[in-house]
Write a protein that holds these residues in place. Structure first.
Motif, PDB file in Angstrom:
ATOM      1  N   GLU A   1       0.602  -1.067  -0.038  1.00 30.97           N
ATOM      2  CA  GLU A   1      -0.188  -0.112   0.034  1.00 30.97           C
ATOM      3  C   GLU A   1       1.002   1.222   0.052  1.00 30.97           C
ATOM      4  O   GLU A   1       0.239   2.317  -0.133  1.00 30.97           O
ATOM      5  CB  GLU A   1      -0.927   0.196   1.103  1.00 30.97           C
ATOM      6  CG  GLU A   1      -2.007  -1.103   1.152  1.00 30.97           C
ATOM      7  CD  GLU A   1      -2.841  -1.027   2.222  1.00 30.97           C
ATOM      8  OE1 GLU A   1      -3.087   0.032   2.833  1.00 30.97           O
ATOM      9  OE2 GLU A   1      -3.614  -2.264   2.491  1.00 30.97           O
ATOM     10  N   ALA A   2       2.253   1.235   0.303  1.00 31.14           N
ATOM     11  CA  ALA A   2       2.970   2.387   0.250  1.00 31.14           C
ATOM     12  C   ALA A   2       3.857   2.473  -0.966  1.00 31.14           C
ATOM     13  O   ALA A   2       4.553   3.412  -1.251  1.00 31.14           O
ATOM     14  CB  ALA A   2       4.045   2.310   1.436  1.00 31.14           C
TER      15      ALA A   2
ATOM     16  N   SER B   1      19.551   7.186   7.722  1.00 31.32           N
ATOM     17  CA  SER B   1      18.605   8.276   7.980  1.00 31.32           C
ATOM     18  C   SER B   1      18.396   8.106   9.571  1.00 31.32           C
ATOM     19  O   SER B   1      18.161   7.054   9.971  1.00 31.32           O
ATOM     20  CB  SER B   1      17.433   8.206   7.131  1.00 31.32           C
ATOM     21  OG  SER B   1      17.710   8.048   5.699  1.00 31.32           O
ATOM     22  N   ASN B   2      18.063   9.403  10.269  1.00 26.06           N
ATOM     23  CA  ASN B   2      17.577   9.382  11.816  1.00 26.06           C
ATOM     24  C   ASN B   2      18.129   8.468  12.549  1.00 26.06           C
ATOM     25  O   ASN B   2      18.148   8.148  13.617  1.00 26.06           O
ATOM     26  CB  ASN B   2      16.272   8.773  11.640  1.00 26.06           C
ATOM     27  CG  ASN B   2      15.147   9.764  11.106  1.00 26.06           C
ATOM     28  OD1 ASN B   2      15.409  10.640  10.533  1.00 26.06           O
ATOM     29  ND2 ASN B   2      14.064   9.203  10.834  1.00 26.06           N
ATOM     30  N   GLN B   3      19.719   8.459  12.126  1.00 24.64           N
ATOM     31  CA  GLN B   3      20.628   7.738  13.175  1.00 24.64           C
ATOM     32  C   GLN B   3      21.084   8.615  14.268  1.00 24.64           C
ATOM     33  O   GLN B   3      21.367   9.490  14.426  1.00 24.64           O
ATOM     34  CB  GLN B   3      22.121   7.434  12.363  1.00 24.64           C
ATOM     35  CG  GLN B   3      22.895   6.847  13.096  1.00 24.64           C
ATOM     36  CD  GLN B   3      23.078   5.256  13.375  1.00 24.64           C
ATOM     37  OE1 GLN B   3      22.011   4.750  12.782  1.00 24.64           O
ATOM     38  NE2 GLN B   3      23.927   4.741  13.953  1.00 24.64           N
ATOM     39  N   LYS B   4      20.870   7.844  15.262  1.00 22.56           N
ATOM     40  CA  LYS B   4      21.319   8.205  16.781  1.00 22.56           C
ATOM     41  C   LYS B   4      22.790   8.153  16.994  1.00 22.56           C
ATOM     42  O   LYS B   4      23.497   7.108  16.576  1.00 22.56           O
ATOM     43  CB  LYS B   4      20.722   7.479  17.915  1.00 22.56           C
ATOM     44  CG  LYS B   4      19.151   7.393  18.000  1.00 22.56           C
ATOM     45  CD  LYS B   4      18.663   6.581  19.074  1.00 22.56           C
ATOM     46  CE  LYS B   4      17.129   6.760  19.115  1.00 22.56           C
ATOM     47  NZ  LYS B   4      16.514   5.846  20.212  1.00 22.56           N
TER      48      LYS B   4
ATOM     49  N   LYS C   1      -0.812   2.954   6.998  1.00 22.29           N
ATOM     50  CA  LYS C   1      -0.836   1.774   5.713  1.00 22.29           C
ATOM     51  C   LYS C   1      -0.983   0.279   6.430  1.00 22.29           C
ATOM     52  O   LYS C   1      -0.523  -0.784   5.684  1.00 22.29           O
ATOM     53  CB  LYS C   1       0.530   1.841   4.961  1.00 22.29           C
ATOM     54  CG  LYS C   1       0.651   3.229   4.227  1.00 22.29           C
ATOM     55  CD  LYS C   1      -0.396   3.667   3.294  1.00 22.29           C
ATOM     56  CE  LYS C   1      -0.048   4.838   2.672  1.00 22.29           C
ATOM     57  NZ  LYS C   1      -1.241   5.278   1.594  1.00 22.29           N
ATOM     58  N   GLY C   2      -1.552   0.415   7.508  1.00 20.31           N
ATOM     59  CA  GLY C   2      -1.851  -1.037   7.986  1.00 20.31           C
ATOM     60  C   GLY C   2      -0.439  -1.714   8.335  1.00 20.31           C
ATOM     61  O   GLY C   2       0.362  -1.189   8.825  1.00 20.31           O
ATOM     62  N   LYS C   3      -0.693  -3.136   7.857  1.00 18.58           N
ATOM     63  CA  LYS C   3       0.650  -3.734   8.281  1.00 18.58           C
ATOM     64  C   LYS C   3       1.892  -3.502   7.327  1.00 18.58           C
ATOM     65  O   LYS C   3       3.183  -3.669   7.827  1.00 18.58           O
ATOM     66  CB  LYS C   3       0.562  -5.183   7.710  1.00 18.58           C
ATOM     67  CG  LYS C   3       0.498  -5.631   6.415  1.00 18.58           C
ATOM     68  CD  LYS C   3       0.252  -7.191   5.952  1.00 18.58           C
ATOM     69  CE  LYS C   3      -0.049  -7.357   4.561  1.00 18.58           C
ATOM     70  NZ  LYS C   3       0.036  -8.784   4.364  1.00 18.58           N
ATOM     71  N   TRP C   4       1.680  -2.548   6.412  1.00 19.38           N
ATOM     72  CA  TRP C   4       2.778  -2.207   5.560  1.00 19.38           C
ATOM     73  C   TRP C   4       3.816  -0.931   6.201  1.00 19.38           C
ATOM     74  O   TRP C   4       4.670  -0.697   5.750  1.00 19.38           O
ATOM     75  CB  TRP C   4       2.406  -1.660   4.072  1.00 19.38           C
ATOM     76  CG  TRP C   4       1.673  -2.908   3.429  1.00 19.38           C
ATOM     77  CD1 TRP C   4       0.605  -2.874   3.136  1.00 19.38           C
ATOM     78  CD2 TRP C   4       2.397  -3.911   3.025  1.00 19.38           C
ATOM     79  NE1 TRP C   4       0.232  -4.195   2.608  1.00 19.38           N
ATOM     80  CE2 TRP C   4       1.203  -4.885   2.213  1.00 19.38           C
ATOM     81  CE3 TRP C   4       3.460  -4.197   2.498  1.00 19.38           C
ATOM     82  CZ2 TRP C   4       1.707  -5.765   1.445  1.00 19.38           C
ATOM     83  CZ3 TRP C   4       4.034  -5.257   1.943  1.00 19.38           C
ATOM     84  CH2 TRP C   4       3.026  -6.069   1.213  1.00 19.38           C
TER      85      TRP C   4
ATOM     86  N   GLY D   1       8.486   6.894   7.334  1.00 18.72           N
ATOM     87  CA  GLY D   1       7.389   8.048   6.585  1.00 18.72           C
ATOM     88  C   GLY D   1       6.472   7.214   6.127  1.00 18.72           C
ATOM     89  O   GLY D   1       5.940   7.754   5.197  1.00 18.72           O
ATOM     90  N   ILE D   2       5.907   5.976   6.546  1.00 22.45           N
ATOM     91  CA  ILE D   2       4.876   5.318   6.029  1.00 22.45           C
ATOM     92  C   ILE D   2       3.735   5.226   6.974  1.00 22.45           C
ATOM     93  O   ILE D   2       3.550   4.171   7.566  1.00 22.45           O
ATOM     94  CB  ILE D   2       5.293   4.033   5.611  1.00 22.45           C
ATOM     95  CG1 ILE D   2       6.569   3.857   4.739  1.00 22.45           C
ATOM     96  CG2 ILE D   2       4.257   3.108   4.899  1.00 22.45           C
ATOM     97  CD1 ILE D   2       6.447   4.510   3.488  1.00 22.45           C
ATOM     98  N   PRO D   3       3.065   6.297   7.379  1.00 24.85           N
ATOM     99  CA  PRO D   3       1.897   5.941   8.474  1.00 24.85           C
ATOM    100  C   PRO D   3       0.937   5.545   7.855  1.00 24.85           C
ATOM    101  O   PRO D   3       0.499   5.683   6.276  1.00 24.85           O
ATOM    102  CB  PRO D   3       1.831   7.552   8.798  1.00 24.85           C
ATOM    103  CG  PRO D   3       2.120   8.289   7.554  1.00 24.85           C
ATOM    104  CD  PRO D   3       3.258   7.726   6.571  1.00 24.85           C
TER     105      PRO D   3
END
Length: 209
Positions: free
Chosen positions: A51-52, A195-198, A176-179, A172-174
């Motif tokens: 779905e994404a 990306s978004n590395q601590k 979308k169910g299981k996806w 960034g995949i909000p």
């Protein structure tokens, strides 16, 4: 390159995404110079079921035309003014692919990449899908070309091996169910160019063997 082509022709898209961690990606510029680095972060997209994915439901628009081409075809799209790189991973007609999210620059490429990124340096140079494209100076002209034979290509002989490959939900995949939660993101553990590395998760050897 034969091995890389075989991987694209015989493996599932998540398996190909995992294989791409540590792969060297190179752009040969018109003047003959080269910019490159190692893929450290990427995401698998499993259209038509995903779905994404842009190709969800076998969607066919001019933008996604390249997704229906043969494995290795380059699919570029623009999101929030940033160009994003994807590689088709399955046979023609099955629109699945991998999006490249993070790249560790080759030290020889860093000075030119910094210039391409307007003075940005360190992990912010290429720790995101739009950033790495700008650093490599990739243009939309590569849309529909091959990641095996074009001036934007993989270099298997320079591939590195990660000590540990993380399997994470995509970014960034909000909604979308299981996806939303499936572990379809693959990343080199401890590499600063994720990306978004601590910062606390970065290791001195950047996670390579």
């Amino acid at each position: 390159m034969a091995e890389a082509k075989k991987i694209f022709q015989t493996k599932t898209t998540p398996e190909i995404a995992e294989f791409l961690i540590g792969m060297y990606l190179e752009h040969r510029l018109p003047d003959g110079s080269r910019l490159g680095g190692w893929i450290v972060d990427c995401e698998a997209y499993l259209g038509p079921d995903d779905e994404a994915a842009h190709s969800y439901g076998m969607r066919r628009t001019p933008r996604v035309r390249a997704m229906y081409e043969e494995a290795g075809t380059i699919y570029l799209y623009t999101m929030h003014t940033h160009l994003i790189l994807n590689m088709v991973t399955q046979k023609a007609g099955l629109p699945q692919g991998v999006m490249i999210r993070g790249l560790e620059p080759d030290p020889a490429s860093v000075p030119q990449m910094i210039e391409n990124r307007g003075g940005k340096s360190g992990p912010t140079l290429s720790d995101g899908p739009g950033k790495l494209i700008a650093a490599l100076k990739v243009t939309p002209d590569f849309y529909g070309q091959s990641i095996f034979t074009s001036d934007l290509h993989l270099v298997p002989k320079k591939r590195r091996q990660a000590k540990q490959i993380l399997r994470l939900p995509r970014i960034g995949i909000p909604n979308k169910g299981k996806w939303t939660e499936l572990p379809l993101r693959f990343a080199c553990a401890g590499n600063p160019y994720l990306s978004n590395q601590k910062k606390t998760a970065v290791v001195p050897d950047h996670g390579w063997q």
